[in-house]
Design a protein around this motif. Sequence first.
Motif, PDB file in Angstrom:
ATOM      1  N   ASP A   4      38.903 -33.704 -27.834  1.00 37.33           N
ATOM      2  CA  ASP A   4      39.824 -33.670 -27.707  1.00 37.33           C
ATOM      3  C   ASP A   4      39.269 -32.491 -26.549  1.00 37.33           C
ATOM      4  OD1 ASP A   4      40.599 -35.507 -28.921  1.00 37.33           O
ATOM      5  OD2 ASP A   4      41.738 -34.967 -30.676  1.00 37.33           O
ATOM      6  N   THR A   5      38.978 -31.553 -26.513  1.00 35.66           N
ATOM      7  CA  THR A   5      38.567 -30.486 -25.714  1.00 35.66           C
ATOM      8  C   THR A   5      37.618 -30.538 -25.883  1.00 35.66           C
ATOM      9  OG1 THR A   5      38.996 -29.247 -27.942  1.00 35.66           O
ATOM     10  CG2 THR A   5      40.940 -30.004 -26.442  1.00 35.66           C
ATOM     11  N   SER A   6      36.900 -29.327 -25.187  1.00 31.83           N
ATOM     12  CA  SER A   6      35.388 -29.398 -24.186  1.00 31.83           C
ATOM     13  C   SER A   6      35.201 -28.140 -25.825  1.00 31.83           C
ATOM     14  CB  SER A   6      35.506 -28.879 -23.581  1.00 31.83           C
ATOM     15  OG  SER A   6      36.144 -29.501 -22.020  1.00 31.83           O
ATOM     16  N   LEU A   7      33.860 -27.992 -26.073  1.00 36.03           N
ATOM     17  CA  LEU A   7      34.073 -27.387 -27.450  1.00 36.03           C
ATOM     18  C   LEU A   7      33.272 -26.513 -26.801  1.00 36.03           C
ATOM     19  CD1 LEU A   7      31.919 -29.146 -29.705  1.00 36.03           C
ATOM     20  CD2 LEU A   7      34.130 -28.608 -29.651  1.00 36.03           C
ATOM     21  N   ASN A  26      30.402 -13.136 -26.919  1.00 39.05           N
ATOM     22  CA  ASN A  26      30.831 -12.473 -26.551  1.00 39.05           C
ATOM     23  C   ASN A  26      30.718 -11.177 -26.818  1.00 39.05           C
ATOM     24  OD1 ASN A  26      30.551 -14.568 -24.212  1.00 39.05           O
ATOM     25  ND2 ASN A  26      32.909 -14.814 -23.679  1.00 39.05           N
ATOM     26  N   ASN A  27      29.996 -11.244 -27.525  1.00 38.61           N
ATOM     27  CA  ASN A  27      29.843  -9.456 -27.795  1.00 38.61           C
ATOM     28  C   ASN A  27      31.397  -9.149 -28.742  1.00 38.61           C
ATOM     29  OD1 ASN A  27      27.736  -8.672 -27.581  1.00 38.61           O
ATOM     30  ND2 ASN A  27      28.405  -8.100 -25.991  1.00 38.61           N
ATOM     31  N   GLN A  28      32.645 -11.134 -28.542  1.00 42.48           N
ATOM     32  CA  GLN A  28      33.837 -10.836 -29.511  1.00 42.48           C
ATOM     33  C   GLN A  28      33.850 -11.350 -30.823  1.00 42.48           C
ATOM     34  OE1 GLN A  28      36.934 -11.962 -27.219  1.00 42.48           O
ATOM     35  NE2 GLN A  28      38.819 -11.863 -29.001  1.00 42.48           N
ATOM     36  N   ILE A  29      34.284 -10.744 -32.193  1.00 45.20           N
ATOM     37  CA  ILE A  29      33.961 -12.089 -33.463  1.00 45.20           C
ATOM     38  C   ILE A  29      35.452 -12.648 -33.564  1.00 45.20           C
ATOM     39  CG2 ILE A  29      34.549 -11.920 -36.073  1.00 45.20           C
ATOM     40  CD1 ILE A  29      32.524  -9.365 -35.676  1.00 45.20           C
ATOM     41  N   LEU A  30      35.239 -13.864 -33.374  1.00 43.18           N
ATOM     42  CA  LEU A  30      36.532 -14.658 -33.643  1.00 43.18           C
ATOM     43  C   LEU A  30      36.643 -15.536 -34.746  1.00 43.18           C
ATOM     44  CD1 LEU A  30      35.705 -16.829 -30.300  1.00 43.18           C
ATOM     45  CD2 LEU A  30      37.704 -15.116 -30.894  1.00 43.18           C
ATOM     46  N   THR A  31      37.519 -15.721 -35.677  1.00 42.37           N
ATOM     47  CA  THR A  31      37.541 -16.495 -37.115  1.00 42.37           C
ATOM     48  C   THR A  31      38.692 -17.909 -36.565  1.00 42.37           C
ATOM     49  OG1 THR A  31      38.237 -14.271 -38.073  1.00 42.37           O
ATOM     50  CG2 THR A  31      38.992 -16.267 -39.022  1.00 42.37           C
ATOM     51  N   ALA A  32      37.111 -18.727 -36.940  1.00 41.35           N
ATOM     52  CA  ALA A  32      38.044 -20.185 -37.206  1.00 41.35           C
ATOM     53  C   ALA A  32      38.244 -20.635 -38.014  1.00 41.35           C
ATOM     54  CB  ALA A  32      37.117 -20.759 -35.929  1.00 41.35           C
ATOM     55  N   HIS A  33      38.883 -21.503 -38.396  1.00 40.22           N
ATOM     56  CA  HIS A  33      38.527 -23.029 -39.571  1.00 40.22           C
ATOM     57  C   HIS A  33      38.203 -23.554 -39.674  1.00 40.22           C
ATOM     58  CE1 HIS A  33      40.613 -25.288 -42.512  1.00 40.22           C
ATOM     59  NE2 HIS A  33      40.643 -26.737 -41.819  1.00 40.22           N
ATOM     60  N   ASN A  45      23.674 -20.020 -41.529  1.00 39.13           N
ATOM     61  CA  ASN A  45      22.461 -19.301 -41.121  1.00 39.13           C
ATOM     62  C   ASN A  45      22.934 -18.173 -39.768  1.00 39.13           C
ATOM     63  OD1 ASN A  45      20.467 -20.795 -42.655  1.00 39.13           O
ATOM     64  ND2 ASN A  45      20.905 -22.124 -41.994  1.00 39.13           N
ATOM     65  N   GLU A  46      23.130 -16.935 -40.485  1.00 39.40           N
ATOM     66  CA  GLU A  46      23.518 -16.088 -39.439  1.00 39.40           C
ATOM     67  C   GLU A  46      22.305 -16.218 -37.669  1.00 39.40           C
ATOM     68  OE1 GLU A  46      24.984 -11.063 -38.162  1.00 39.40           O
ATOM     69  OE2 GLU A  46      24.066 -12.051 -41.086  1.00 39.40           O
ATOM     70  N   GLY A  47      23.323 -16.010 -36.683  1.00 42.55           N
ATOM     71  CA  GLY A  47      22.871 -15.949 -35.471  1.00 42.55           C
ATOM     72  C   GLY A  47      22.627 -17.180 -35.099  1.00 42.55           C
ATOM     73  N   GLU A  48      23.030 -18.695 -35.957  1.00 43.50           N
ATOM     74  CA  GLU A  48      22.403 -19.763 -35.055  1.00 43.50           C
ATOM     75  C   GLU A  48      23.661 -20.998 -33.885  1.00 43.50           C
ATOM     76  OE1 GLU A  48      18.881 -21.695 -37.368  1.00 43.50           O
ATOM     77  OE2 GLU A  48      20.907 -22.123 -38.229  1.00 43.50           O
ATOM     78  N   VAL A  49      23.695 -21.616 -33.737  1.00 42.07           N
ATOM     79  CA  VAL A  49      24.795 -21.523 -32.761  1.00 42.07           C
ATOM     80  C   VAL A  49      25.603 -22.782 -33.413  1.00 42.07           C
ATOM     81  CG1 VAL A  49      24.959 -22.777 -30.520  1.00 42.07           C
ATOM     82  CG2 VAL A  49      22.797 -22.119 -31.419  1.00 42.07           C
ATOM     83  N   ALA A  50      26.534 -21.835 -33.016  1.00 38.65           N
ATOM     84  CA  ALA A  50      28.374 -22.547 -33.998  1.00 38.65           C
ATOM     85  C   ALA A  50      29.359 -23.091 -32.569  1.00 38.65           C
ATOM     86  CB  ALA A  50      28.598 -21.689 -34.347  1.00 38.65           C
ATOM     87  N   TRP A  51      29.317 -24.380 -33.138  1.00 34.42           N
ATOM     88  CA  TRP A  51      30.050 -24.829 -31.675  1.00 34.42           C
ATOM     89  C   TRP A  51      31.549 -24.888 -32.061  1.00 34.42           C
ATOM     90  CZ3 TRP A  51      28.725 -25.897 -26.469  1.00 34.42           C
ATOM     91  CH2 TRP A  51      27.467 -26.043 -26.875  1.00 34.42           C
ATOM     92  N   ILE A  52      32.848 -24.347 -31.408  1.00 34.89           N
ATOM     93  CA  ILE A  52      34.300 -24.458 -32.049  1.00 34.89           C
ATOM     94  C   ILE A  52      34.702 -24.693 -31.016  1.00 34.89           C
ATOM     95  CG2 ILE A  52      33.201 -22.140 -33.195  1.00 34.89           C
ATOM     96  CD1 ILE A  52      35.102 -20.898 -31.312  1.00 34.89           C
ATOM     97  N   SER A  53      35.701 -25.946 -31.628  1.00 36.26           N
ATOM     98  CA  SER A  53      37.083 -26.153 -30.661  1.00 36.26           C
ATOM     99  C   SER A  53      38.339 -25.109 -30.266  1.00 36.26           C
ATOM    100  CB  SER A  53      37.738 -27.808 -30.594  1.00 36.26           C
ATOM    101  OG  SER A  53      37.992 -27.733 -32.699  1.00 36.26           O
ATOM    102  N   GLN A  54      38.900 -25.760 -29.565  1.00 31.54           N
ATOM    103  CA  GLN A  54      40.165 -24.367 -29.107  1.00 31.54           C
ATOM    104  C   GLN A  54      41.114 -25.523 -29.810  1.00 31.54           C
ATOM    105  OE1 GLN A  54      40.230 -21.533 -26.644  1.00 31.54           O
ATOM    106  NE2 GLN A  54      42.210 -21.455 -26.532  1.00 31.54           N
ATOM    107  N   SER A  55      42.088 -25.323 -30.299  1.00 33.08           N
ATOM    108  CA  SER A  55      43.623 -26.145 -30.622  1.00 33.08           C
ATOM    109  C   SER A  55      44.865 -25.935 -30.121  1.00 33.08           C
ATOM    110  CB  SER A  55      44.120 -25.247 -32.412  1.00 33.08           C
ATOM    111  OG  SER A  55      45.749 -26.554 -32.327  1.00 33.08           O
ATOM    112  N   TYR A  64      40.806 -21.886 -33.813  1.00 33.96           N
ATOM    113  CA  TYR A  64      40.017 -21.604 -32.980  1.00 33.96           C
ATOM    114  C   TYR A  64      39.300 -23.105 -34.571  1.00 33.96           C
ATOM    115  CZ  TYR A  64      39.648 -19.143 -29.548  1.00 33.96           C
ATOM    116  OH  TYR A  64      39.970 -18.343 -28.937  1.00 33.96           O
ATOM    117  N   THR A  65      38.692 -23.569 -35.422  1.00 35.75           N
ATOM    118  CA  THR A  65      38.139 -24.790 -35.667  1.00 35.75           C
ATOM    119  C   THR A  65      36.129 -25.190 -35.286  1.00 35.75           C
ATOM    120  OG1 THR A  65      39.806 -26.338 -36.079  1.00 35.75           O
ATOM    121  CG2 THR A  65      38.289 -26.937 -37.158  1.00 35.75           C
ATOM    122  N   LEU A  66      35.261 -24.842 -36.846  1.00 38.47           N
ATOM    123  CA  LEU A  66      34.263 -24.962 -36.455  1.00 38.47           C
ATOM    124  C   LEU A  66      33.840 -26.824 -36.585  1.00 38.47           C
ATOM    125  CD1 LEU A  66      31.450 -23.930 -37.026  1.00 38.47           C
ATOM    126  CD2 LEU A  66      31.651 -23.853 -38.947  1.00 38.47           C
TER     127      LEU A  66
END
Length: 232
Positions: A4-7, A26-33, A45-55, A64-66
Amino acid sequence: MKFDTSLIKTKFIKRYKRFFVDVSLNNQILTAHCPNSGSMLGLLNEGEVAWISQSKNKERKLKYTLEILEHNNQMIGINTHLTNKIVEEALIDKKIKELEKFNEIKREVKFNDATRFDFFISNKKDQAFVEVKNVTLKRNKDFAEFPDAPTARGQKHLLELISAKKKGYQAFLIFLIQREDCNSFKISKDIDKKYYENFIEAKKKGVNFLCYSSKVSNKEINLKKKIEIKFE
């Protein structure tokens, strides 16, 4: 199934309390569902790419959702809430050859007081219950596997599909692999022996098993191809 939105592309940090993950943007920690109750074995695995969506819901506690994790340059869809949407689109578009004869599709249909199946599909002659399981686990170069943790709920669904078959319905279980780097599928009996036993019993009683992989990108996730199931 289009998002529905850009990841948003981030870096994975950790998962905790089962349904929470921390990511870095961008050096900011975000908590996602984290919309996945499994162990997600091999993916955290720490450091690998994760794509999240914003509600878009401003009242939501976690905005945010993983959605996707990357591992070995492979995108893996981890959001189990999207699994039925992907399969529903495939059913409507007749992409699942074994089920293309069914024209009526209903979601979340009650089978008995204890069980709802993901789909009830029918035509003028046949009626079938369909359960769908999301698959992310891959421990070697050839096989996707399910489950990635013991699942009492999954064990029960297999027994209920046997019951549906006994009552004259057709019964199907679709394993949807939310990744595209697998050529075969099997049950991880070392992780859940009881699930494997119920799986073999269900096969003997006429439950139909199907497995499909997915084409995963940060824009959409769609059914890709049928995957061979190993019943050993």
